[in-house]
Design an enzyme around this catalytic site. Structure first.
Site, PDB file in Angstrom:
ATOM      1  N   PRO A 173       0.800  -1.236   0.000  1.00  0.00           N
ATOM      2  CA  PRO A 173       0.000   0.000   0.000  1.00  0.00           C
ATOM      3  C   PRO A 173       0.827   1.278   0.000  1.00  0.00           C
ATOM      4  O   PRO A 173       0.840   2.026   0.970  1.00  0.00           O
ATOM      5  CB  PRO A 173      -0.819  -0.135   1.285  1.00  0.00           C
ATOM      6  CG  PRO A 173       0.058  -0.925   2.198  1.00  0.00           C
ATOM      7  CD  PRO A 173       0.854  -1.872   1.337  1.00  0.00           C
ATOM      8  N   CYS A 174       1.502   1.561  -1.096  1.00  0.00           N
ATOM      9  CA  CYS A 174       2.263   2.802  -1.181  1.00  0.00           C
ATOM     10  C   CYS A 174       1.319   4.004  -1.160  1.00  0.00           C
ATOM     11  O   CYS A 174       1.742   5.120  -0.880  1.00  0.00           O
ATOM     12  CB  CYS A 174       3.135   2.807  -2.440  1.00  0.00           C
ATOM     13  SG  CYS A 174       2.193   2.663  -3.966  1.00  0.00           S
TER      14      CYS A 174
END
Lengths: 170, 208
Positions: free
Chosen positions: B174-175
């Site tokens: 989850p950047c």
């Protein structure tokens, strides 16, 4: 014309190339390492190789370069731990002559070891791998005349050592 | 041919051919080594309709290899080759599980995704950054500086941003949960980058 699948080069030439590398390194594990490294190099370059190229000669060339780097490294590290006479025990029958023959063989082994890598390789390629002088020259990336000279120099040097070692024992 | 001299025989002994068993061992080891060096194949397919538009998913034997926002896969497939993957084949079957999981996540039917990722072609630093981002809980955000501090590289906020931008598997790693210190979303992948980022954070219930 399409090049054959790379795996066919393994089937066709790995046995003779292993013999070549074994003769240069005189060590099974080192020869195995060199063989794998040579084939990995070849695999990476195979796509760029000309379709009409002689793949056997090309593989010999790569194997030679791989072995030379390996031998340079080994000579630097002086990795020859076992004395030569223990690595090549002579199976001569008569006890009194036995020690002398062993010593002579050990001297020859050490001399093979000390040969310049190109001379050693030329000798092995021409006399033991059954390559012609033209093929030997291709593997060493030199002229045919230079290949002949390398074989000649190697044999001259080894004969001298062998003869001198015999005289030492008498 | 002249008979062999003692010298010839001695040299023959020193330069004898390897035993057949040794040759066989060398060939087996060589084949195994070449096999191990083969670039791994990838299978890919499209998830045509998601709330964030079309998505491409690529998997290898080792796990999820890549996710790509957008309809055109060509540049993305070239990037997979640059990462060291081998042949890429389109396969609905091989990608079925991941496509279903990602689609379910984007529809809010799944709250987390397995992080079995194929890290081939990802640098060590990039991987550390992405693994650190994976620890940010759903519904929360972290700043670029905060993540850099966590990694023990407080000066590296910009490098952290670069590593996140090259995330091979967005959504799954989850950047999007990493934002600027002033609360600005900064950047994201795909054609509608920041919009997509905002949408994902909204889906996860993050309060910005």
């Amino acid at each position: 014309m399409n090049k054959p699948d790379f795996t066919t080069l393994v089937d066709a030439h790995s046995a003779e190339l292993f013999a070549y590398l074994f003769r240069l390194t005189r060590d099974e594990a080192e020869a195995q390492d060199c063989l794998q490294e040579a084939y990995l190099r070849a695999h990476r370059a195979y796509g760029r190789l000309d379709d009409r190229a002689n793949t056997r000669a090309w593989l010999y060339r790569i194997a030679t370069n791989t072995a030379f780097s390996h031998l340079r490294r080994r000579r630097r590290e002086a990795a020859w731990s076992a004395p030569a006479d223990e690595r090549w025990p002579a199976d001569d029958p008569s006890p009194p002559e036995r020690a002398a023959r062993r010593a002579q063989l050990a001297a020859l082994a050490a001399a093979v070891e000390r040969l310049p890598a190109r001379q050693q390789a030329a000798l092995v390629l021409r006399q033991y791998q059954g390559l012609s002088y033209a093929e030997t020259a291709a593997a060493l990336a030199c002229s045919e005349a230079a290949a002949r000279a390398n074989v000649y120099q190697a044999l001259k040097k080894l004969r001298e050592v062998f003869r001198d070692a015999a005289q030492d024992e008498i | 041919m002249p008979p062999k001299t003692r010298f010839d025989l001695a040299l023959d002994q020193l330069l004898a051919a390897p035993r057949p068993e040794a040759v066989a061992r060398a060939q087996t080891a060589l084949r195994r080594r070449l096999q191990a060096e083969q670039p791994p194949a990838v299978w890919y397919d499209l998830v045509p309709d998601t709330p964030v538009g079309p998505l491409w998913v690529a998997v290898s034997e080792a796990g999820l290899a890549a996710i790509h926002y957008g309809a055109d896969a060509r540049a993305w497939l070239a990037a997979l080759r640059r990462r060291g993957f081998g042949a890429a084949r389109r396969s609905a079957e091989k990608t079925a599980r991941w496509r279903a999981d990602v689609a379910a996540y984007l529809l809010g039917r799944k709250r987390s995704l397995p992080a079995r990722v194929d890290w081939r072609g990802v640098t060590n630093f990039q991987r550390r950054v992405l693994e650190a981002a994976a620890h940010i809980p759903r519904g929360h955000v972290q700043t670029y500086q905060g993540l850099a501090r966590e990694l023990g590289r407080p000066q590296a906020a910009r490098a952290v941003g670069q590593a996140l931008r090259r995330n091979p598997v967005p959504i799954v790693l989850p950047c999007h949960r990493v934002v600027a210190a002033d609360g600005d979303l900064r950047g994201y992948l795909g054609q509608h980058g920041v919009q997509t980022k905002a949408w994902l954070l909204h889906l996860e219930g993050a309060r910005l």
